[in-house]
Design an enzyme around this catalytic site. Structure first.
Site, PDB file in Angstrom:
ATOM      1  N   VAL A 124     -17.016  35.719  96.894  1.00 29.38           N
ATOM      2  CA  VAL A 124     -15.571  35.947  96.702  1.00 29.38           C
ATOM      3  C   VAL A 124     -14.749  35.654  97.967  1.00 29.38           C
ATOM      4  O   VAL A 124     -15.274  35.680  99.072  1.00 29.38           O
ATOM      5  CB  VAL A 124     -15.244  37.396  96.240  1.00 29.38           C
ATOM      6  CG1 VAL A 124     -15.742  37.640  94.838  1.00 29.38           C
ATOM      7  CG2 VAL A 124     -15.786  38.432  97.217  1.00 29.38           C
ATOM      8  N   GLU A 125     -13.488  35.411  97.724  1.00 32.34           N
ATOM      9  CA  GLU A 125     -12.498  35.117  98.788  1.00 32.34           C
ATOM     10  C   GLU A 125     -12.974  33.998  99.709  1.00 32.34           C
ATOM     11  O   GLU A 125     -12.762  34.031 100.930  1.00 32.34           O
ATOM     12  CB  GLU A 125     -12.111  36.404  99.531  1.00 32.34           C
ATOM     13  CG  GLU A 125     -11.525  37.405  98.525  1.00 32.34           C
ATOM     14  CD  GLU A 125     -10.498  38.360  99.063  1.00 32.34           C
ATOM     15  OE1 GLU A 125     -10.102  38.251 100.229  1.00 32.34           O
ATOM     16  OE2 GLU A 125     -10.068  39.224  98.279  1.00 32.34           O
ATOM     17  N   GLY A 126     -13.605  33.023  99.083  1.00 31.56           N
ATOM     18  CA  GLY A 126     -14.117  31.858  99.807  1.00 31.56           C
ATOM     19  C   GLY A 126     -15.608  32.012 100.027  1.00 31.56           C
ATOM     20  O   GLY A 126     -16.033  32.960 100.698  1.00 31.56           O
TER      21      GLY A 126
END
Ligand code: COS
Length: 382
Positions: A360-362
């Site tokens: 998540v989030e990259g």
């Protein structure tokens, strides 16, 4: 250099720890199995002042910094990575609006989020655009004093319970420069929910497809100007990555605790297994890497609080802390042996929660790309 936590940091950590142990720990295993998210727990966290820690007091926040925020998130994550993610994601619209919102957007949307009365979400990814976020194809067409949004957004954490969702959509040509950010409210006509992903972990947190069908968003809900959306999203993710890294600390800490307890009580060959070098060296590495990760996370938070560049330190913290959590939780399962592989112990849940943090989030590959690019173009001083 001062490694001593401040009085307020200690106080907030204690507050979050008590909440985590009293309110989350008893329900988390069952809720994980039944995929139950309880919005009332976010409201309670808000009442304690834990959902808006870094937000200005005039907008309902605590007016503190990320050093306080990460301490609270780590404690929440010790019981539930999913609720830590929920707090982190509710923080994203607050980060965005605090920095890029106009006065009326700030006044209307931040206080409910900062006080836990509202749940937030951030909707960037699509079927065709994940890591390549700038290639998204959801459209936003200007029509009088509205924008009309059409498209399917994927992987939106708590999209089904969120009251305020920041949605990225295309107002211009291809690439990052054609992207804009909008504030979408729950209940707006044209917003519906598609598939809820069946995941391997963090099942308390629902990961949703949002379907936007001629969704009319008032023009006043555009954040900044047309074309600002990609930079707004990237700036928010820089901050978000610190909170995901803090989540990794909590998950890993609990896994280490379970492994240490087991190593002290489980006897084989006439002594506790922790007295065998094979196990004790594993525990030593787990503890060392957890502490190294915490320093990276605190440094990124410190730089953000000091209003210094923190994009690369945040990527480093996210990369290292979440890889560390994956390793520590996997090793915790190993220390517990057969028991670690059962649901009688939480180690397997920690391992499943750690996995998503690498994504998540990259993804951690994207973090390496960001760090590698900065190093190779000398933007980052080692
Ligand atoms: N802060 C502010 N601006 C940023 C930025 C940041 N952290 N990162 C990039 N930008 C700006 C760039 O400066 C550039 O602006 P100019 O055109 O004015 O120079 C613009 O944004 C485009 O940047 P870039 O060319 O680097 O964009 P790319 O399309 O190559 O994408 C990555 C860069 C891969 C870093 C980006 O797409 C990314 O982070 N992807 C992962 C997405 C993600 O985290 N998804 C998870 C969603 S939440 S589960």
């Amino acid at each position: 250099m001062n490694f001593e936590p401040s009085a307020i940091q200690t106080e907030l950590r204690e507050l979050a720890r008590k909440f985590s142990q009293k309110e989350l720990r008893p329900i988390v295993e069952e809720d994980e199995r039944t995929e139950t998210f309880r919005p009332e727990l976010i409201r309670k966290l808000g009442e304690l002042g834990l959902t808006g820690i870094p937000v200005a007091e005039e907008y309902g926040g605590a007016g503190l910094g990320y050093l306080e925020y990460i301490a609270a998130i780590e404690e929440i994550a010790c019981s539930s990575g999913a609720y830590a993610i929920s707090v982190a994601v509710t923080g994203l619209p607050q980060v965005i609006l605090s920095q890029f919102g106009n006065d009326s957007q700030k006044k209307k949307y931040i206080p409910p989020l900062a006080t836990g009365q509202a749940i937030g979400a951030f909707s960037l990814s699509e079927a065709v655009s994940g890591s390549d976020a700038g290639s998204l194809i959801t459209t936003a067409r200007k029509d009088g004093n509205h924008y009309v949004l059409n498209g399917n957004k994927f992987w939106t954490t708590q999209g089904d319970s969120a009251d305020t969702i920041i949605v990225m959509a295309r107002t211009g040509g291809p690439g990052p420069k054609g992207v804009s950010s909008f504030i979408v409210e729950k209940g707006m006509k044209g917003l519906s929910y598609g598939k809820r992903e069946k995941k391997m972990g963090a099942n308390i947190s629902h990961t949703m497809e949002l379907i936007l069908t001629d969704l009319r968003v008032p023009a006043e809900n555009l954040i900044g100007n047309e074309g600002d959306g990609f930079k707004i999203a990237m700036t928010a993710l820089d901050s978000g990555r610190i909170t995901i890294a803090a989540t990794a600390l909590g998950v890993a800490r609990s896994a280490l605790e379970v492994a240490v307890n087991h190593s002290r009580t489980r006897e084989q060959f006439g002594k506790p297994i922790g007295e065998f070098q094979g196990v004790s060296f594993m525990l030593a590495d787990m503890g060392t890497e957890l502490n190294a990760a915490r320093l990276l996370v605190q440094r990124a938070a410190f730089l953000k609080d000091q209003k210094k560049p923190f994009s690369i330190p945040a990527a480093m913290a996210k990369l290292y802390a979440t890889d560390m959590a994956m390793k520590v939780t996997t090793d915790a399962v190993q220390v517990l042996g057969g028991s670690g592989y059962t649901q009688d112990f939480p180690a397997e849940r920690y391992m499943r929660e750690a996995k998503v943090l690498q994504i998540v989030e990259g993804t951690n590959q994207i973090q390496r790309m960001i760090i590698g690019k900065a190093l190779s173009t000398s933007q980052y001083v080692i």
